[in-house]
Design a protein around this motif. Sequence first.
Motif, PDB file in Angstrom:
ATOM      1  N   ILE A 287       0.750  -1.190   0.093  1.00  0.00           N
ATOM      2  CA  ILE A 287       0.014  -0.142  -0.072  1.00  0.00           C
ATOM      3  C   ILE A 287       0.820   1.317  -0.123  1.00  0.00           C
ATOM      4  O   ILE A 287       0.286   2.366   0.113  1.00  0.00           O
ATOM      5  CB  ILE A 287      -1.128   0.040   1.040  1.00  0.00           C
ATOM      6  CG1 ILE A 287      -0.189  -0.001   2.683  1.00  0.00           C
ATOM      7  CG2 ILE A 287      -1.919  -1.077   1.291  1.00  0.00           C
ATOM      8  CD1 ILE A 287      -1.020   0.429   3.742  1.00  0.00           C
ATOM      9  N   TYR A 288       2.212   1.132  -0.326  1.00  0.00           N
ATOM     10  CA  TYR A 288       3.033   2.243  -0.075  1.00  0.00           C
ATOM     11  C   TYR A 288       2.447   3.258  -1.383  1.00  0.00           C
ATOM     12  O   TYR A 288       2.251   2.960  -2.444  1.00  0.00           O
ATOM     13  CB  TYR A 288       4.417   1.901  -0.652  1.00  0.00           C
ATOM     14  CG  TYR A 288       5.302   3.069  -0.413  1.00  0.00           C
ATOM     15  CD1 TYR A 288       5.983   3.487   0.662  1.00  0.00           C
ATOM     16  CD2 TYR A 288       5.628   3.555  -1.811  1.00  0.00           C
ATOM     17  CE1 TYR A 288       6.982   4.585   0.714  1.00  0.00           C
ATOM     18  CE2 TYR A 288       6.487   4.927  -1.636  1.00  0.00           C
ATOM     19  CZ  TYR A 288       7.121   5.349  -0.559  1.00  0.00           C
ATOM     20  OH  TYR A 288       7.884   6.449  -0.548  1.00  0.00           O
ATOM     21  N   GLY A 289       2.561   4.347  -0.983  1.00  0.00           N
ATOM     22  CA  GLY A 289       2.196   5.452  -2.016  1.00  0.00           C
ATOM     23  C   GLY A 289       1.082   6.255  -1.282  1.00  0.00           C
ATOM     24  O   GLY A 289       1.325   7.022  -0.445  1.00  0.00           O
ATOM     25  N   TYR A 290      -0.306   6.326  -1.949  1.00  0.00           N
ATOM     26  CA  TYR A 290      -1.164   6.922  -1.404  1.00  0.00           C
ATOM     27  C   TYR A 290      -2.428   6.110  -1.193  1.00  0.00           C
ATOM     28  O   TYR A 290      -3.612   6.207  -1.988  1.00  0.00           O
ATOM     29  CB  TYR A 290      -1.560   8.019  -2.611  1.00  0.00           C
ATOM     30  CG  TYR A 290      -0.515   8.789  -3.004  1.00  0.00           C
ATOM     31  CD1 TYR A 290      -0.265   9.908  -2.263  1.00  0.00           C
ATOM     32  CD2 TYR A 290       0.492   8.421  -4.008  1.00  0.00           C
ATOM     33  CE1 TYR A 290       0.883  10.930  -2.742  1.00  0.00           C
ATOM     34  CE2 TYR A 290       1.466   9.176  -4.572  1.00  0.00           C
ATOM     35  CZ  TYR A 290       1.743  10.531  -3.938  1.00  0.00           C
ATOM     36  OH  TYR A 290       2.924  11.129  -4.179  1.00  0.00           O
ATOM     37  N   PRO A 291      -2.143   5.183  -0.171  1.00  0.00           N
ATOM     38  CA  PRO A 291      -3.518   4.204   0.295  1.00  0.00           C
ATOM     39  C   PRO A 291      -4.718   5.031   0.441  1.00  0.00           C
ATOM     40  O   PRO A 291      -4.727   6.017   1.333  1.00  0.00           O
ATOM     41  CB  PRO A 291      -2.822   3.620   1.484  1.00  0.00           C
ATOM     42  CG  PRO A 291      -1.797   4.505   1.928  1.00  0.00           C
ATOM     43  CD  PRO A 291      -1.306   5.372   0.765  1.00  0.00           C
ATOM     44  N   THR A 352      -1.076   5.946 -23.992  1.00  0.00           N
ATOM     45  CA  THR A 352       0.165   6.042 -23.146  1.00  0.00           C
ATOM     46  C   THR A 352       1.115   6.864 -23.657  1.00  0.00           C
ATOM     47  O   THR A 352       0.885   7.451 -25.033  1.00  0.00           O
ATOM     48  CB  THR A 352       0.902   4.579 -22.703  1.00  0.00           C
ATOM     49  OG1 THR A 352       1.331   3.996 -23.950  1.00  0.00           O
ATOM     50  CG2 THR A 352       0.163   3.570 -22.210  1.00  0.00           C
ATOM     51  N   GLU A 353       1.928   7.303 -23.192  1.00  0.00           N
ATOM     52  CA  GLU A 353       3.147   8.444 -23.381  1.00  0.00           C
ATOM     53  C   GLU A 353       2.225   9.777 -23.788  1.00  0.00           C
ATOM     54  O   GLU A 353       2.857  10.383 -24.788  1.00  0.00           O
ATOM     55  CB  GLU A 353       4.068   7.907 -24.695  1.00  0.00           C
ATOM     56  CG  GLU A 353       4.417   6.471 -24.074  1.00  0.00           C
ATOM     57  CD  GLU A 353       5.372   6.652 -23.114  1.00  0.00           C
ATOM     58  OE1 GLU A 353       6.054   7.779 -22.620  1.00  0.00           O
ATOM     59  OE2 GLU A 353       5.565   5.659 -22.154  1.00  0.00           O
ATOM     60  N   ASN A 364       0.212   8.017 -16.786  1.00  0.00           N
ATOM     61  CA  ASN A 364       0.631   7.092 -17.658  1.00  0.00           C
ATOM     62  C   ASN A 364       0.436   5.599 -17.253  1.00  0.00           C
ATOM     63  O   ASN A 364       1.225   4.837 -17.187  1.00  0.00           O
ATOM     64  CB  ASN A 364       2.065   7.478 -17.788  1.00  0.00           C
ATOM     65  CG  ASN A 364       2.638   6.783 -18.885  1.00  0.00           C
ATOM     66  OD1 ASN A 364       2.118   6.775 -19.896  1.00  0.00           O
ATOM     67  ND2 ASN A 364       4.014   6.166 -19.098  1.00  0.00           N
ATOM     68  N   VAL A 365      -0.728   5.088 -16.827  1.00  0.00           N
ATOM     69  CA  VAL A 365      -0.950   3.834 -16.395  1.00  0.00           C
ATOM     70  C   VAL A 365      -1.073   3.121 -17.631  1.00  0.00           C
ATOM     71  O   VAL A 365      -1.764   3.462 -18.669  1.00  0.00           O
ATOM     72  CB  VAL A 365      -2.310   3.746 -15.631  1.00  0.00           C
ATOM     73  CG1 VAL A 365      -2.711   2.381 -15.385  1.00  0.00           C
ATOM     74  CG2 VAL A 365      -2.338   4.578 -14.309  1.00  0.00           C
ATOM     75  N   ILE A 366      -0.336   1.960 -17.676  1.00  0.00           N
ATOM     76  CA  ILE A 366      -0.333   1.174 -18.651  1.00  0.00           C
ATOM     77  C   ILE A 366      -1.508   0.176 -18.871  1.00  0.00           C
ATOM     78  O   ILE A 366      -1.764  -0.798 -17.623  1.00  0.00           O
ATOM     79  CB  ILE A 366       1.026   0.004 -19.011  1.00  0.00           C
ATOM     80  CG1 ILE A 366       2.259   0.895 -18.563  1.00  0.00           C
ATOM     81  CG2 ILE A 366       0.786  -0.494 -20.282  1.00  0.00           C
ATOM     82  CD1 ILE A 366       2.433   2.252 -19.688  1.00  0.00           C
ATOM     83  N   PRO A 367      -2.609  -0.019 -19.816  1.00  0.00           N
ATOM     84  CA  PRO A 367      -3.605  -0.880 -19.949  1.00  0.00           C
ATOM     85  C   PRO A 367      -3.430  -2.363 -19.440  1.00  0.00           C
ATOM     86  O   PRO A 367      -4.267  -2.828 -18.844  1.00  0.00           O
ATOM     87  CB  PRO A 367      -4.495  -0.564 -21.305  1.00  0.00           C
ATOM     88  CG  PRO A 367      -3.990   0.980 -21.431  1.00  0.00           C
ATOM     89  CD  PRO A 367      -2.395   0.838 -21.075  1.00  0.00           C
ATOM     90  N   ASP A 368      -2.071  -2.689 -20.068  1.00  0.00           N
ATOM     91  CA  ASP A 368      -1.885  -4.326 -19.642  1.00  0.00           C
ATOM     92  C   ASP A 368      -1.742  -4.558 -18.190  1.00  0.00           C
ATOM     93  O   ASP A 368      -1.660  -5.638 -17.737  1.00  0.00           O
ATOM     94  CB  ASP A 368      -0.582  -4.504 -20.580  1.00  0.00           C
ATOM     95  CG  ASP A 368      -1.135  -4.374 -21.871  1.00  0.00           C
ATOM     96  OD1 ASP A 368      -2.066  -4.705 -22.356  1.00  0.00           O
ATOM     97  OD2 ASP A 368       0.074  -4.371 -22.734  1.00  0.00           O
ATOM     98  N   ASN A 388      -5.157   2.650  -4.598  1.00  0.00           N
ATOM     99  CA  ASN A 388      -3.931   3.341  -4.607  1.00  0.00           C
ATOM    100  C   ASN A 388      -3.706   4.062  -5.892  1.00  0.00           C
ATOM    101  O   ASN A 388      -4.122   3.199  -7.205  1.00  0.00           O
ATOM    102  CB  ASN A 388      -2.771   2.860  -4.278  1.00  0.00           C
ATOM    103  CG  ASN A 388      -1.685   3.414  -3.513  1.00  0.00           C
ATOM    104  OD1 ASN A 388      -1.264   4.662  -3.861  1.00  0.00           O
ATOM    105  ND2 ASN A 388      -1.203   2.894  -2.547  1.00  0.00           N
ATOM    106  N   VAL A 389      -3.392   5.303  -6.441  1.00  0.00           N
ATOM    107  CA  VAL A 389      -2.993   5.793  -7.613  1.00  0.00           C
ATOM    108  C   VAL A 389      -2.087   6.579  -7.476  1.00  0.00           C
ATOM    109  O   VAL A 389      -1.610   7.429  -6.585  1.00  0.00           O
ATOM    110  CB  VAL A 389      -4.239   6.846  -8.022  1.00  0.00           C
ATOM    111  CG1 VAL A 389      -3.810   7.605  -9.298  1.00  0.00           C
ATOM    112  CG2 VAL A 389      -5.524   5.900  -8.206  1.00  0.00           C
ATOM    113  N   SER A 390      -0.874   6.350  -8.298  1.00  0.00           N
ATOM    114  CA  SER A 390       0.476   7.153  -8.334  1.00  0.00           C
ATOM    115  C   SER A 390       1.108   6.797  -9.984  1.00  0.00           C
ATOM    116  O   SER A 390       0.406   6.159 -10.547  1.00  0.00           O
ATOM    117  CB  SER A 390       1.361   6.476  -7.277  1.00  0.00           C
ATOM    118  OG  SER A 390       1.333   5.153  -7.492  1.00  0.00           O
ATOM    119  N   PRO A 391       2.147   7.539 -10.233  1.00  0.00           N
ATOM    120  CA  PRO A 391       2.545   7.284 -11.557  1.00  0.00           C
ATOM    121  C   PRO A 391       2.693   5.917 -11.945  1.00  0.00           C
ATOM    122  O   PRO A 391       3.160   5.162 -11.347  1.00  0.00           O
ATOM    123  CB  PRO A 391       4.015   7.830 -11.337  1.00  0.00           C
ATOM    124  CG  PRO A 391       3.743   8.867 -10.288  1.00  0.00           C
ATOM    125  CD  PRO A 391       2.937   8.524  -9.492  1.00  0.00           C
ATOM    126  N   ALA A 392       2.079   5.657 -13.071  1.00  0.00           N
ATOM    127  CA  ALA A 392       2.038   4.142 -13.751  1.00  0.00           C
ATOM    128  C   ALA A 392       1.491   3.347 -12.864  1.00  0.00           C
ATOM    129  O   ALA A 392       1.735   1.798 -13.221  1.00  0.00           O
ATOM    130  CB  ALA A 392       3.483   3.822 -14.222  1.00  0.00           C
TER     131      ALA A 392
END
Length: 569
Positions: A287-291, A352-353, A364-368, A388-392
């Motif tokens: 849960i590290y990041g923004y739980p 992406t990108e 920049n979340v990768i759908p895969d 959680n939501v954070s870069p990628a």
Amino acid sequence: MDGPREAGMKKVGSVCSISEADDFDLSRLLDKPRLNIERQRSFDERSLSELTIGFSPRVGSRAPESSSRGGLENFESMFSLGGRSGMGTPASSARNSFEPHPMIAEAWEALRRSLVFFRGQPVGTIAAYDHASEEVLNYDQVFVRDFVPSALAFLMNGEPEIVKNFLLKTLHLQGWEKQIDRFKLGEGAMPASFKVLHDPVRKTDTLIADFGESAIGRVAPVDSGFWWIILLRAYTKSTGDLTLAETPECQKGMRLVLTLCLSEGFDTFPTLLCADGCSMIDRRMGIYGYPIEIQALFFMALRCALSMMKHDTEGKEFVELIVKRLHAMSYHMRSYFWLDFQQLNDVYRYKTEEYSHTAVNKFNVIPDSIPDWVFDFMPTRGGYFIGNVSPARMDFRWFALGNCIAILSSLATPEQSMAIMDLIESRWEELVGEMPIKICYPAIESHEWRIVTGCDPKNTRWSYHNGGSWPVLLWMLTAACIKTGRPQIARRAIELAENRLLKDSWPEYYDGKLGRYIGKQARKFQTWSIAGYLVAKMMLEDPSHLGMISLEEDKQMKPVIKRSASWNC
């Protein structure tokens, strides 16, 4: 810890004196004609002065299968206007034919047995009173987060002194210098727990606090300060006593907690960056990041502090910071943490990108990276705040505490709150099963479990924090159900808990996909399992109790969100 052990509850009148705009006016409750309230309306959008003693469920809603009465046709039996829940409340029983469950007296006796005294005064409850366990560890301590449901139970029963003592004692501990391995913690950090050492020879009591230096993983609790502020507001709402919150000590305590969280730095998000193990999930669980748990508690603590902060020279600056942060957080969380069927489909089709302010896939979340399970889990109608939501990265796991607190704090819009309830009903077997309620879903397994948890033997799949079922969460679920006008969901969950909890000696958690098995290392007579049950029962009997733990939606914070509306599907 030889406190009073009498069973049952103290007979008191209503003590829910409220000072804010979302007051419940019980004095007018019996003077109004009965109305039919549609369940789409959030509970705290209407005062109890217009509340009927019988709710009308929305057409097409699913009644609890385990209830012989079905739906809400006899919700009247759960109200108490003449007294408090439990044994020895003839006014309640006679008025509405409410028969107290025999577990209630047992629960109160067990809760009182857990009381901790400091210099003759009750200051909290120990985490567990398990005589059968060989290892005490830190279960004989008073945990800030664990004491919250105990505090609410005592407040609802008209016994606020222990809550006041706890608030003042933890506030005193906050002022201690906190140093771990030559590194000093922030001044506003609240302890994770404290212990009272009795010296029978010298006849002295000594407090020992843990700020994370003794915890497994050595992580300081981020949530303790938030729970302290939330509990201070609950005490104020329940007793009508404004003097405690307005003391210089409590005002300073709130400011110190907020100073840690509202400082400006390098982060571009209004959410709070946190380490693993800093909350109820106090071990490494990815849960590290923004739980979501911390963000929801942070949001609620900000709103509670805003209602109690004095507008003096020092307070005004914090009020401005709080208001700005609340606006930014409400937009960010409602926009980027929210997931429903349409939004999942949008993420699935992300490009992406992308660069510049026109980017749709801002992180920049990768759908895969979307796990397969979420496509089957997401119903057409319903939604939830993801973990959680954070870069990628998007952690699509469901976390119960974060979603329930999002409803109670009005971080979730009324529409989102109803969608969360729709999800719980649609995925009852996965999220509730045979013992309310899963702390998170789904469990991490196999190679991913080894990487994410560090091969934690206690957090194996469908156990402990890794998809285990925690009875304490029952009170949060019940409060969220009442607020959204869906108490039949809570009643169904409580009935499930009553089938097992007392017989199993009030375990800390249950294992298995359906929560059928007592946790392999679960403590018995876990205090917050006991208190969580009592709070859930008392709120169902007298929904006015909701006022001490629920907040109205602030219309000014409602952003224009161009997202799908799963509730209209």
